[in-house]
Design an enzyme around this catalytic site. Structure first.
Site, short mmCIF file in Angstrom:
data_model
loop_
_atom_site.label_atom_id
_atom_site.label_comp_id
_atom_site.label_asym_id
_atom_site.label_seq_id
_atom_site.Cartn_x
_atom_site.Cartn_y
_atom_site.Cartn_z
CE LYS A 141 -0.28 -0.02 5.02
NZ LYS A 141 -1.00 -0.54 6.20
CE1 TYR A 157 12.23 32.92 3.82
CE2 TYR A 157 12.36 30.54 3.52
CZ TYR A 157 12.13 31.80 3.00
OH TYR A 157 11.81 31.93 1.69
C1 LIG Z 1 -0.17 -1.46 6.94
C2 LIG Z 1 -0.73 -2.71 7.46
C3 LIG Z 1 0.09 -3.84 7.67
C4 LIG Z 1 1.61 -3.79 7.57
O1 LIG Z 1 2.13 -3.26 8.78
P1 LIG Z 1 3.72 -3.10 9.02
O2 LIG Z 1 3.81 -2.52 10.38
O3 LIG Z 1 4.20 -2.17 7.97
O4 LIG Z 1 4.30 -4.44 8.88
C5 LIG Z 1 -0.52 -5.04 8.01
N1 LIG Z 1 -1.86 -5.11 8.17
C6 LIG Z 1 -2.67 -4.03 8.03
C7 LIG Z 1 -4.13 -4.18 8.23
C8 LIG Z 1 -2.13 -2.81 7.68
O5 LIG Z 1 -2.93 -1.75 7.55
#
Ligand SMILES: *Cc1c(COP(=O)(O)O)cnc(C)c1O
Length: 367
Positions: free
Chosen positions: A35, A259
């Protein structure tokens, strides 16, 4: 070729997948979580690396990301972690993407599409074992399954949950969540469901017994979810961020930089400007807190980070010139700056550093 370069080492991604495979064992399915454009590493390229290393399944967030994987030629199982909105249901079925469900309406939408297309929609049911986010409450699970599992056109193939603090060593809440999930799973009439709970932290701690799959994300990108987690030193970071110096100037003592005048030289100093700032995913909160690598040495970032510029104090590094390479994330010589290190200084987590840098810069891939 861009001056600012986000370089992704695909070999490191392959290596990290093999570590995950070893931890999961040969028979457990690994959903590589890709993702958020593979946490900024590039979804299609990262998925390709994991597939070369033997990956057989992926997790995305929305159905549309799964469609992009299909268009790129991936035919492995894909699980979308988001429940589909009505307009996503058909795409999911047409592209053979398994979705997440926890409400009846979307389950009915999926079933209707499955009937229309003549191929059942596949879904995994999410249980909220303690994350307090998405999912059916455990006590409501049997009722939810009674209403949805019988829908023609819908095939429920899995049951899963997500941990809130699996990265925190010894926190009993993770065991409580696992127990609640086990109990919920046992309350289901059908036992042919694929069960999965483990994110990277849980997989690295070995919390995968009684489940048939794991969903690692961050470990695949070479970042341990906790510095002390077992196996942290086996992971290889993949992403680096480099730029080149665009000006070197000598300032006397008592001159301010950038800045807000948040940094003032306390002695005659050599200040290098680099053409990279918060627009390029280098958070402004890192101002006066981060370090960079120049000629193999660590140097402090000084003054407020601007939109497309920031400054480094290179007084202690001999011979620095315009055009020299600067590493903000990654390795130069014997020194390395990790995403965990930047994240700690920015008060965030490596995930956010990766997403910011990966999306804001042109990416180059090493094989
Ligand atoms: C993002 C996610 C993962 C992966 O988690 P990590 O901490 O990156 O290993 C697994 N399960 C769900 C439901 C997630 O949203």
């Amino acid at each position: 070729m861009s001056v600012n370069r986000c370089v992704i080492d695909l070999g490191a991604l392959e290596h990290n997948f093999r570590v995950a495979r070893e931890l999961a064992g040969p028979d457990r399915r690994i959903f590589c979580v890709v993702k958020a454009d593979a946490y900024g590493h590039g979804m299609v390229e990262a998925a390709g690396a994991f597939a070369r290393a033997g990956a057989g399944a992926f997790c995305v967030f929305r159905v549309g990301e799964g469609v992009l994987l299909r268009r790129a030629g991936f035919d492995q199982p894909v699980l979308a972690l988001a429940q589909p909105m009505a307009e996503e249901a058909e795409l999911a079925v047409l592209h053979g993407i398994t979705t997440t469900i926890y409400d009846e309406g979307p389950a009915r939408d999926l079933a209707a599409v499955g009937q229309k297309v003549g191929r059942p929609a596949r879904a995994h049911v999410k249980v909220d074992s303690g994350m307090g986010r998405l999912g059916v409450n455990p006590e409501g699970l049997p009722g939810f399954l009674r209403k949805t599992d019988s829908l023609e056109g819908l095939h429920i193939t899995g049951l899963f949950s997500h941990f809130a603090v699996a990265d925190v060593p010894g926190d009993p809440y993770t065991d409580e969540q696992a127990a609640r999930f086990d109990e919920a799973a046992r309350s289901c009439p059908d036992s042919g469901l694929l069960l999965h709970t483990a994110n990277s932290a849980a997989l690295m701690r070995g919390l995968v017994s009684d489940t048939g799959a794991a969903r690692p994300g961050i470990m695949l990108y070479g970042s341990p979810p906790h510095p002390d987690i077992p196996g942290a030193d086996r992971l290889l970071p993949s992403m680096s961020l480099t730029t080149r110096i665009c000006m070197v100037k000598d300032l006397p003592a008592g001159r301010s930089v950038s800045y807000g005048r948040t940094f003032t030289t306390n002695m005659p100093s050599r200040i290098a400007s680099i053409p990279l700032g918060y627009e390029n995913g280098y958070p402004r909160i890192l101002s006066n807190r981060a370090e960079a690598l120049v000629r193999g040495r660590r140097v402090p970032q000084v003054g407020t980070i601007c939109m497309n510029l920031c400054m480094l104090d290179v007084t202690d590094v001999p011979g620095v010139e315009t055009g020299d390479e600067v590493v903000l994330l990654g390795r130069q010589g014997d020194e390395r700056i990790t995403a965990e290190n930047l994240a700690a200084r920015a008060g965030t987590i490596s995930y956010e550093i990766f997403c910011g840098i990966g999306k804001a810069n042109p990416r180059y891939y090493l094989r």
